[in-house]
Design an enzyme around this catalytic site. Sequence first.
Site, PDB file in Angstrom:
ATOM      1  N   GLU A  57       0.807  -1.221   0.000  1.00 47.36           N
ATOM      2  CA  GLU A  57       0.000   0.000   0.000  1.00 47.36           C
ATOM      3  C   GLU A  57       0.837   1.266   0.000  1.00 47.36           C
ATOM      4  O   GLU A  57       0.428   2.289  -0.552  1.00 47.36           O
ATOM      5  CB  GLU A  57      -0.954  -0.011   1.198  1.00 47.36           C
ATOM      6  N   PHE A  82      -6.374  -0.592   5.090  1.00 44.35           N
ATOM      7  CA  PHE A  82      -4.985  -0.570   4.599  1.00 44.35           C
ATOM      8  C   PHE A  82      -4.571   0.803   4.055  1.00 44.35           C
ATOM      9  O   PHE A  82      -3.432   1.218   4.215  1.00 44.35           O
ATOM     10  CB  PHE A  82      -4.801  -1.638   3.517  1.00 44.35           C
TER      11      PHE A  82
END
Lengths: 319, 274
Positions: A57, A82
């Site tokens: 991410e 996330f």
Amino acid sequence: MLEKMGAMRNAYGEALVELGASNARVVVLGADTTESMKSGMFGAKYPDRFFNLGIAEQNLVGVAAGLAFGGKVSFAGTYAIFVPGKCVDQVRNMLCYADLDVKLVCSHAGLTVGPDGGSHEQVEDIALMRCVPHMRVVVPADAVAVKSIIKAIADIPGPFYVRITRGVIKGSNTPIVYEDGFEYKFGKANVIREGADVALFGCGIMLPETVRAAESLAAKGIQASVIDIHTVKPIDQETIIKYAKKCGAAVSAEEHNVMGGMGSAVAEVLTDQYPIPLKRVGVNDTFGESGEAQELLNKYGLTAAHIEEAAKQAIAMKR
Amino acid sequence: MGMATSQEITKLQDIARNTRKVILETLAEAGSGHPGGSLSAVELLVTLYFYKLRHDPKNPKWPDRDRFILSKGHGAPLLYSILAQAGYFPMSELKSLRKLGALLQGHPDMDIPGIEMPAGSEGIGLSVGVGQALAARLDGRPTRTYVLMGDGEQGEGEVWEAAMSASKFKLDNLVGMIDRNGIQQDGLTEQIMPLEPLAAKWRAFNWNVIEVDGYDYLQLIEAFDTAEMVKNRPTMIIAHTVKGKGISFMEWSPTYHGTAPTKEKMEDIYKELK
């Protein structure tokens, strides 16, 4: 209102596909959740403008930033736990510090992720994103609003965080508030119902609940205004003050921690400019747990009945 | 391309000598900042900017320009002194580095002409380089993207996320550089968090890896030229350098990672800069 259902993620995918045709600068990035997020719909149509970064991410946000530096409009996202969860630094020091054209669109926010449990139930994201300078925070109420908002923000320069929901009803659906359509006006709250006794501020999937609460209150002779605070930042101070003056008591309702979210943003406006009683309905500074979406909303106090009770308390506090 | 002439190398040597002086004068005036990791990469960045990079200081936003991304943001004094010499802004701006209201912030931001990315938080630059390289490829621009990282910065997980994605996308228009000076803020990199075998790590991530002596112009030039010929793979240039290079009491000194020289020390420094 609230009869029909729609999936926010499908609306996201459809909006991206439309943008792909109308705006050659649009690129889409994902992180191993592109089928679930429906951003894969864009990838199927425009494979050269679609990038799957895998389970990474921080790199997702960094690459989205690089594409924006290179003149693109980046739509990047995954599950809200996330992003922004794992990459607040990249969001802060790159997207916001450089004021980049990156639109983070993240799904599965809030308790309604359901069976996956507390590790996946993101109830801090509005707070995390709201306090970073330059960031704009949008929480669409239904699939109709999602589509309108996604298409609109492609043309508004700068970073955005758009928070969407997996679904309340099995099959990934949420109730449609905007059956008659929705035209996104950046930073302008949407008044859905007029009433002079109490103002109900809602966002995301709690907006349908505020509508239901208002209907129930009306049956008991209490008239509520309902206002969709779809854009939590920059918040529409003018509309909030207008309805504070009109009603003299207010309730906020969001599927988020009561600390730092939309309710806090409303409280900041009221405290500074027109103090009135405000009751905040939200997750009470706790983590969630496994369960079906509706079971969790019931258990954690996020239903029309809870909003109605809060409204009565706020009205009782009027001076 | 072609081999550099001895005239060109003499020019690079002159610019490097002046760059070192400007960095130290700028930091002494500012009273804080990071000399060690600026001095170590002088020859690397001088060679990039004055031999290889396609850019136009009079037109900083020229779309087809090459991009240089400073990921190790604490190398700002080095980059600022090079940008000023290249003509992006007046040399006089260097005097107000790190001061209130100054153009030149302690770490780069986007208000400074010639800056391609804000920096300061380590580990993000290579990801941004991947995005820049993808954008250039989408647009069919000849732009090449160069990213300078520190060696201590290799501890950031995002660097390796970016490494995987650059090879996935076969970004032969992307060149990474590591200023391998062996020292980070708390001490030696091999004690704080060992990096070796560093070149093998990058090779294992499917990068074309070139190791050079960071002060040998012929090696630096050859590395930049060779990187341009490589197809379907990004290139990582690992430049072996010395922290604080050129000033005896700063070389190999973790203290001078983040401590500016005093104005009194400048007398000694001028003697060494001859």
